[in-house]
Design a protein around this motif. Structure first.
Motif, short mmCIF file in Angstrom:
data_model
loop_
_atom_site.label_atom_id
_atom_site.label_comp_id
_atom_site.label_asym_id
_atom_site.label_seq_id
_atom_site.Cartn_x
_atom_site.Cartn_y
_atom_site.Cartn_z
N LEU A 106 0.84 -1.21 0.00
CA LEU A 106 0.00 0.00 0.00
C LEU A 106 0.87 1.26 0.00
O LEU A 106 0.59 2.22 -0.72
N SER A 107 1.95 1.24 0.79
CA SER A 107 2.77 2.45 0.87
C SER A 107 3.57 2.65 -0.42
O SER A 107 3.80 3.78 -0.84
N ARG A 108 3.93 1.56 -1.10
CA ARG A 108 4.61 1.74 -2.40
C ARG A 108 3.66 2.40 -3.40
O ARG A 108 4.05 3.29 -4.15
N ALA A 109 2.40 1.98 -3.41
CA ALA A 109 1.43 2.60 -4.32
C ALA A 109 1.18 4.06 -3.91
O ALA A 109 1.08 4.94 -4.76
N SER A 110 1.11 4.28 -2.60
CA SER A 110 0.87 5.64 -2.10
C SER A 110 1.97 6.59 -2.58
O SER A 110 1.70 7.72 -3.00
N GLU A 111 3.22 6.10 -2.58
CA GLU A 111 4.33 6.93 -3.07
C GLU A 111 4.33 7.03 -4.59
O GLU A 111 4.53 8.10 -5.16
N ALA A 112 4.09 5.91 -5.26
CA ALA A 112 4.12 5.91 -6.73
C ALA A 112 3.07 6.85 -7.32
O ALA A 112 3.31 7.53 -8.31
N PHE A 113 1.90 6.88 -6.69
CA PHE A 113 0.81 7.71 -7.22
C PHE A 113 0.69 9.05 -6.48
O PHE A 113 -0.24 9.81 -6.72
N ALA A 114 1.64 9.30 -5.59
CA ALA A 114 1.70 10.57 -4.85
C ALA A 114 0.37 10.89 -4.16
O ALA A 114 -0.17 11.99 -4.30
N ILE A 115 -0.15 9.89 -3.42
CA ILE A 115 -1.38 10.13 -2.66
C ILE A 115 -1.18 9.62 -1.23
O ILE A 115 -1.14 8.42 -0.98
N PRO A 116 -0.98 10.52 -0.26
CA PRO A 116 -0.69 10.11 1.11
C PRO A 116 -1.91 9.53 1.83
O PRO A 116 -3.05 9.92 1.56
N LEU A 117 -1.64 8.63 2.77
CA LEU A 117 -2.66 8.08 3.66
C LEU A 117 -2.88 9.09 4.77
O LEU A 117 -1.95 9.40 5.52
N CYS A 118 -4.09 9.63 4.90
CA CYS A 118 -4.29 10.70 5.89
C CYS A 118 -5.27 10.33 7.01
O CYS A 118 -5.52 11.15 7.89
N GLY A 119 -5.79 9.10 7.01
CA GLY A 119 -6.67 8.71 8.11
C GLY A 119 -7.32 7.39 7.82
O GLY A 119 -7.04 6.76 6.80
N GLY A 120 -8.19 6.95 8.74
CA GLY A 120 -8.85 5.68 8.50
C GLY A 120 -9.59 5.19 9.72
O GLY A 120 -9.86 5.94 10.66
N ASP A 121 -9.87 3.90 9.69
CA ASP A 121 -10.56 3.26 10.81
C ASP A 121 -10.13 1.80 10.81
O ASP A 121 -9.86 1.23 9.75
N THR A 122 -10.02 1.20 11.98
CA THR A 122 -9.55 -0.18 12.08
C THR A 122 -10.53 -0.96 12.94
O THR A 122 -10.80 -0.58 14.07
N THR A 123 -11.08 -2.03 12.37
CA THR A 123 -12.09 -2.81 13.08
C THR A 123 -11.84 -4.30 12.88
O THR A 123 -11.09 -4.69 11.97
N ARG A 124 -12.47 -5.12 13.71
CA ARG A 124 -12.33 -6.57 13.58
C ARG A 124 -13.57 -7.15 12.89
O ARG A 124 -14.70 -6.73 13.16
N GLY A 125 -13.32 -8.08 11.95
CA GLY A 125 -14.42 -8.70 11.22
C GLY A 125 -13.86 -9.38 9.98
O GLY A 125 -12.64 -9.48 9.83
N PRO A 126 -14.73 -9.84 9.07
CA PRO A 126 -14.24 -10.48 7.84
C PRO A 126 -13.41 -9.49 7.02
O PRO A 126 -13.77 -8.32 6.92
N LEU A 127 -12.29 -9.97 6.45
CA LEU A 127 -11.32 -9.10 5.76
C LEU A 127 -11.99 -8.24 4.69
O LEU A 127 -12.54 -8.74 3.71
N THR A 128 -11.98 -6.93 4.93
CA THR A 128 -12.61 -5.97 4.02
C THR A 128 -11.75 -4.71 3.98
O THR A 128 -11.31 -4.21 5.03
N LEU A 129 -11.50 -4.20 2.79
CA LEU A 129 -10.69 -3.00 2.61
C LEU A 129 -11.57 -1.94 1.98
O LEU A 129 -12.14 -2.15 0.91
N SER A 130 -11.68 -0.80 2.64
CA SER A 130 -12.50 0.28 2.09
C SER A 130 -11.62 1.52 2.02
O SER A 130 -11.03 1.92 3.02
N LEU A 131 -11.50 2.10 0.82
CA LEU A 131 -10.62 3.24 0.65
C LEU A 131 -11.40 4.42 0.09
O LEU A 131 -12.07 4.30 -0.93
N GLN A 132 -11.29 5.54 0.80
CA GLN A 132 -11.86 6.77 0.27
C GLN A 132 -10.72 7.63 -0.25
O GLN A 132 -9.77 7.91 0.47
N VAL A 133 -10.83 8.03 -1.51
CA VAL A 133 -9.78 8.84 -2.13
C VAL A 133 -10.31 10.26 -2.32
O VAL A 133 -11.49 10.46 -2.57
N MET A 134 -9.39 11.20 -2.20
CA MET A 134 -9.75 12.61 -2.42
C MET A 134 -8.76 13.23 -3.38
O MET A 134 -7.56 12.95 -3.31
#
Ligand code: ADP
Ligand code: MG
Length: 321
Positions: A106-134
């Motif tokens: 994820l961090s390699r893509a973040s650098e390659a596409f010049a889009i920093p990770l600026c926040g999120g949420d972490t929860t327990r449950g079935p593996l699910t990835l949700s990404l909001q881009v701005m």
């Protein structure tokens, strides 16, 4: 000792490279981002569910790259410049090997596409990835689906169909050379939406969409929104050497038309933009192909180079159908 939620964030996500738009990133209640003067915010969210959008045992580093590439291709389709993204991560357990590989991809893509990770949420449950881009575009300049114009030429970036071929590889249903297998695996896990090229499109293109569900399905959205039809020249479809070498032409074409997971762009532009588009593509090392033309007559007609009309199944991937 099991990893706490905050240790997990601190270890695997807080170290991501930041960017100039992020005034306040991970660690506060909200991320605060700066917009350029006269810009509008473009935002989109994508959710990937294990077993639905990717194999449960998917390579975590590849998954990290792919989930961000898939999410930002929506920004590319609008001609937006990436500003930042948030990650809502649902995990069955805090598996440190998985987290290390996932956050590395994820961090390699973040650098390659010049889009920093600026926040999120972490929860327990079935593996699910949700990404909001701005991202941002100059006010009023976001490329949309519904603004295609009659006689526009139809273009696609990159190669189509290779990610679909990877599903045959994962299912073990196809004899592939090691080189073709690696090409398909790479196309699936490491899609390359043309983000820098995309920012040249407002002002040149009239309408655009990213190809996530398959060219026919996504082009269908542009045609429906624009109330237009199109001729699509199937012999012009950009097919990789690996795809052409591994499948008969009908299958290769079907994968390019309906496979999905390409995360390339399909856009329409007036013929007067052709030279400039080709120059931009060359400047950014993007493979760009004219594959058809829009018409006032509704519907999509697929023609080969001999002028024969081909019957094709218009379906792309759909949930709940
Ligand atoms: P809150 O309770 O205010 O929603 P959290 O305790 O959920 O905040 O998260 C603490 C901080 O860590 C926040 O800044 C949040 O954006 C960030 N964060 C949480 N999970 C992730 C993640 N998976 N990736 C990036 N940042 C995260
Ligand atoms: Mg929270």
């Amino acid at each position: 000792m099991p990893l706490s939620e905050f240790d997990l964030i601190r270890r695997y996500f807080a170290p991501f490279q930041q960017g100039p738009a992020v005034v306040t990133g991970i660690g506060d209640d909200c991320a605060v981002l700066s917009l350029s003067a006269g810009a509008q915010l473009c935002t989109s969210i994508d959710t990937l569910v294990a077993g639905v959008h990717f194999p449960v045992d998917a390579d975590p580093a590849g998954l990290g790259w792919r989930c961000l590439a898939a999410a930002i291709s929506d920004l590319g389709a609008c001609g937006a410049k990436p500003l930042g993204f948030c990650l809502a991560l649902t995990l069955p357990e805090a598996d440190e090997n998985w987290l290390a590989a996932f956050s590395e991809g994820l961090s390699r893509a973040s650098e390659a596409f010049a889009i920093p990770l600026c926040g999120g949420d972490t929860t327990r449950g079935p593996l699910t990835l949700s990404l909001q881009v701005m991202g941002e575009v100059a006010s009023g300049c976001a490329l949309l689906r519904g603004s295609a114009v009659v006689d526009d030429e139809l273009w696609v970036t990159g190669m189509l169909g290779d990610a679909r071929a990877a599903l045959d590889l994962f299912a073990g249903s196809m004899e592939l050379t090691p080189a073709a297998a690696e090409a398909f695996r790479h196309a699936y896990y490491y899609p390359q939406p043309p983000m820098v090229f995309a920012r040249a499109l407002p002002g040149l293109a009239n309408a655009a969409i990213d190809i996530s569900d398959g060219l026919l399905a996504d082009l269908g959205h542009v045609l429906a929104s624009s109330a237009l039809g199109a001729e699509l020249w199937v012999d012009k479809l950009p097919l990789s050497e690996a795809l052409r070498g591994s499948y008969d032409i009908e299958t290769a074409r079907a994968y390019a038309l309906s496979g999905g997971d390409d995360y390339q762009l399909c856009f329409s532009a007036p013929a007067s933009a052709r030279e400039q588009l080709l120059r931009e593509a060359q400047a950014h090392a993007i493979h760009l192909t004219c594959i058809g033309q829009l018409s006032a007559e509704p519907g999509l007609r697929c023609l080969d180079d001999a002028g024969r009309t081909l019957a094709v199944q218009p379906s792309g991937y759909q949930h709940f159908s």
